[in-house]
Write an enzyme that holds these catalytic residues in place. Sequence first.
Site, mmCIF file in Angstrom:
data_model
loop_
_atom_site.group_PDB
_atom_site.id
_atom_site.type_symbol
_atom_site.label_atom_id
_atom_site.label_comp_id
_atom_site.label_asym_id
_atom_site.label_seq_id
_atom_site.Cartn_x
_atom_site.Cartn_y
_atom_site.Cartn_z
ATOM 1 N N ILE A 155 -15.413 -19.165 -0.645
ATOM 2 C CA ILE A 155 -15.143 -20.449 0.014
ATOM 3 C C ILE A 155 -15.353 -21.595 -0.957
ATOM 4 O O ILE A 155 -14.544 -22.536 -1.022
ATOM 5 C CB ILE A 155 -16.030 -20.605 1.260
ATOM 6 C CG1 ILE A 155 -15.690 -19.528 2.287
ATOM 7 C CG2 ILE A 155 -15.854 -21.995 1.873
ATOM 8 C CD1 ILE A 155 -16.616 -19.499 3.487
ATOM 9 N N ASP A 174 -24.371 -22.861 -8.938
ATOM 10 C CA ASP A 174 -24.516 -21.503 -8.424
ATOM 11 C C ASP A 174 -25.246 -20.695 -9.484
ATOM 12 O O ASP A 174 -24.689 -20.412 -10.549
ATOM 13 C CB ASP A 174 -23.163 -20.864 -8.107
ATOM 14 C CG ASP A 174 -23.313 -19.573 -7.297
ATOM 15 O OD1 ASP A 174 -24.246 -18.785 -7.607
ATOM 16 O OD2 ASP A 174 -22.528 -19.351 -6.363
ATOM 17 N N ASP A 259 -21.050 -28.859 10.648
ATOM 18 C CA ASP A 259 -20.409 -27.911 11.564
ATOM 19 C C ASP A 259 -21.407 -26.869 12.046
ATOM 20 O O ASP A 259 -21.128 -26.131 12.981
ATOM 21 C CB ASP A 259 -19.238 -27.214 10.857
ATOM 22 C CG ASP A 259 -18.440 -26.329 11.783
ATOM 23 O OD1 ASP A 259 -18.026 -26.819 12.863
ATOM 24 O OD2 ASP A 259 -18.244 -25.130 11.455
ATOM 25 N N GLU A 264 -28.380 -23.892 17.541
ATOM 26 C CA GLU A 264 -27.036 -24.085 18.097
ATOM 27 C C GLU A 264 -27.010 -23.648 19.557
ATOM 28 O O GLU A 264 -27.460 -22.545 19.870
ATOM 29 C CB GLU A 264 -26.009 -23.299 17.277
ATOM 30 C CG GLU A 264 -25.882 -23.818 15.849
ATOM 31 C CD GLU A 264 -24.786 -23.125 15.043
ATOM 32 O OE1 GLU A 264 -24.095 -22.238 15.603
ATOM 33 O OE2 GLU A 264 -24.629 -23.479 13.870
ATOM 34 N N HIS A 282 -19.461 -25.672 15.277
ATOM 35 C CA HIS A 282 -19.329 -24.411 14.524
ATOM 36 C C HIS A 282 -17.876 -23.909 14.562
ATOM 37 O O HIS A 282 -17.567 -22.818 15.060
ATOM 38 C CB HIS A 282 -20.271 -23.343 15.075
ATOM 39 C CG HIS A 282 -20.626 -22.300 14.053
ATOM 40 N ND1 HIS A 282 -21.852 -21.697 13.987
ATOM 41 C CD2 HIS A 282 -19.910 -21.752 13.049
ATOM 42 C CE1 HIS A 282 -21.885 -20.818 12.995
ATOM 43 N NE2 HIS A 282 -20.703 -20.839 12.413
ATOM 44 N N LEU A 283 -17.000 -24.725 13.984
ATOM 45 C CA LEU A 283 -15.561 -24.439 14.004
ATOM 46 C C LEU A 283 -15.079 -23.740 12.735
ATOM 47 O O LEU A 283 -13.871 -23.558 12.567
ATOM 48 C CB LEU A 283 -14.767 -25.751 14.175
ATOM 49 C CG LEU A 283 -15.019 -26.551 15.457
ATOM 50 C CD1 LEU A 283 -14.198 -27.834 15.419
ATOM 51 C CD2 LEU A 283 -14.669 -25.718 16.675
ATOM 52 N N GLY A 284 -15.998 -23.353 11.842
ATOM 53 C CA GLY A 284 -15.581 -22.838 10.537
ATOM 54 C C GLY A 284 -14.524 -21.756 10.591
ATOM 55 O O GLY A 284 -13.582 -21.750 9.801
ATOM 56 N N ALA A 285 -14.651 -20.830 11.531
ATOM 57 C CA ALA A 285 -13.685 -19.730 11.628
ATOM 58 C C ALA A 285 -12.753 -19.893 12.817
ATOM 59 O O ALA A 285 -12.046 -18.953 13.174
ATOM 60 C CB ALA A 285 -14.432 -18.403 11.744
#
Length: 530
Positions: A155, A174, A259, A264, A282-285
């Site tokens: 991602i 990273d 998100d 939650e 939580h709309l990521g997927a």
Amino acid sequence: MTAKLGILIADPIHDDGVRVLAGHDALRCDIVKDLTEAELIERIAGYHALIVRSKTKVTRAVINAGSDLKAIGRAGIGIDNIDVAAATEQGIVVFNTPDANATTTAELTIAHLLSLSRHLPQADRSTRQGEWRPTSFVGTEIAGKTIGIVGFGTIGRLVAERCRALKMNVLVYDPFVTAESMAQAGVEASDLDSLLARSDYVTLHCPLSEKTRNLIDGARLAHMKRGARLINCARGGLVDEQALHQALTEGRLAGAALDVYDTEPPGGSALLALDNVVLTPHLGASTQEAQQAVSVRIAEDLANFLETGAAQSAVNLPFIASEQFGLSRPYQALAHSLGKLVGAIAEGPIDEVVVRLFGRVAELDPRPITAEALVGLLSKRLTGRVNRVNAAHLAHRQGIAIRESRSEDMRDYLSLVEIEVSAGDATITVAGTLLGGFHPRLVRIDGHDVEAVLEGSLLFTRHEDRPGVVGALGGILGRENINITRMQVGVVEGSPLAIALIGISAPLPPAALAEIKSLPAIKQAIEVEL
């Protein structure tokens, strides 16, 4: 008729995923949603696989109740609702779909980036209320700005590509990716503190763990560039929400877009009252394409694993390409039998296991071969399930060091698998090969050349090299009405001891094995079932 393998689907998945599973005659699926932990514990016994999304919590108690569980599949990238450590201890493979919803999540990140920059949610609300205040929503161009990306997995890389296309400067932190790899992707490597200090926007794309929990805390928020904006479409626990609220209310940050949340849904969160925060549930997927992709992928992976043993997207197994895994299968079977044999010969506690591959087999990934050697070695030493998922974990828990080596040297065979164990002052080595590429054969024990079929019941002896020993063994076996199906005797020039490996038609009664051990010439006698 062979009973079908049961799969419990505990959270909603796309119909296409259900159809994939239904297309396998060896599998049966039950869809039971909204189970409490207690209900799941009561129901899970008898199922061989469990599919969840983010809602259902797969706790240690659930895993311990799943006596037949072989696999747990998460239709999505996150696995923080699954106790992976408990699954590994029980030899259960955990799968997720790390790439299936990557594009969708990356696009949501860009949507939040633009919403923050142009105040789109606030402008929408104002217009719907009959207001017309364009000067109240003066935005910021993102071209030429610097975005800091924390985490450079799939991602993170997709976000970087899109930000570069939007003419942004991209910094990346990273610790598990080399600077050379980042340079090839056209981004600049940075340490975390420098990234926070230099970035106009910071977006998070790293997993949640004990090390990354509250990664962006009060101290790091204070280190961010004044007027910067924070985006989190990864995991809620990455950000200290109380510290974020303070940074936003004090004006140190211009805005944030979330998100995901520590809890939650985020009912009662002070962030809900702020106008400079964009909040999504939580709309990521949550796109049609992603919902379909993660469901189909987890269904395919679980079906493939249950039917073939291949586990390419497993979280708690190393990635092995399907072609490599298929080529190594016969060698895995060989290593399993060799591990059983050497584990039986080494009667005391084992300190170290060394797996060596010679010749053509050295071209393969050694990890599945080593894993099966450990399974064979430990299966008679430990109670409970031992398989390639938990074998290394269990070995380390027993204080066993594991080493691997590969060499193109053929050692008299096109391919040779050698397993050496150290047990106190003793070192035992066994080696085997494949006849015709598929049929396992033992070819060597501690320097003694032998050739034995690795199947059925075997009696192994280490004895004085003098006449009459084999006859005495044959007499005891004959009296017990046990046939000798095959026999190999190995001697080494100059050694006072020889070995015998005798295939027997039935297991020895304990009294007969004890009698063999009491023979004056016998130094060691063990029976192993292959």
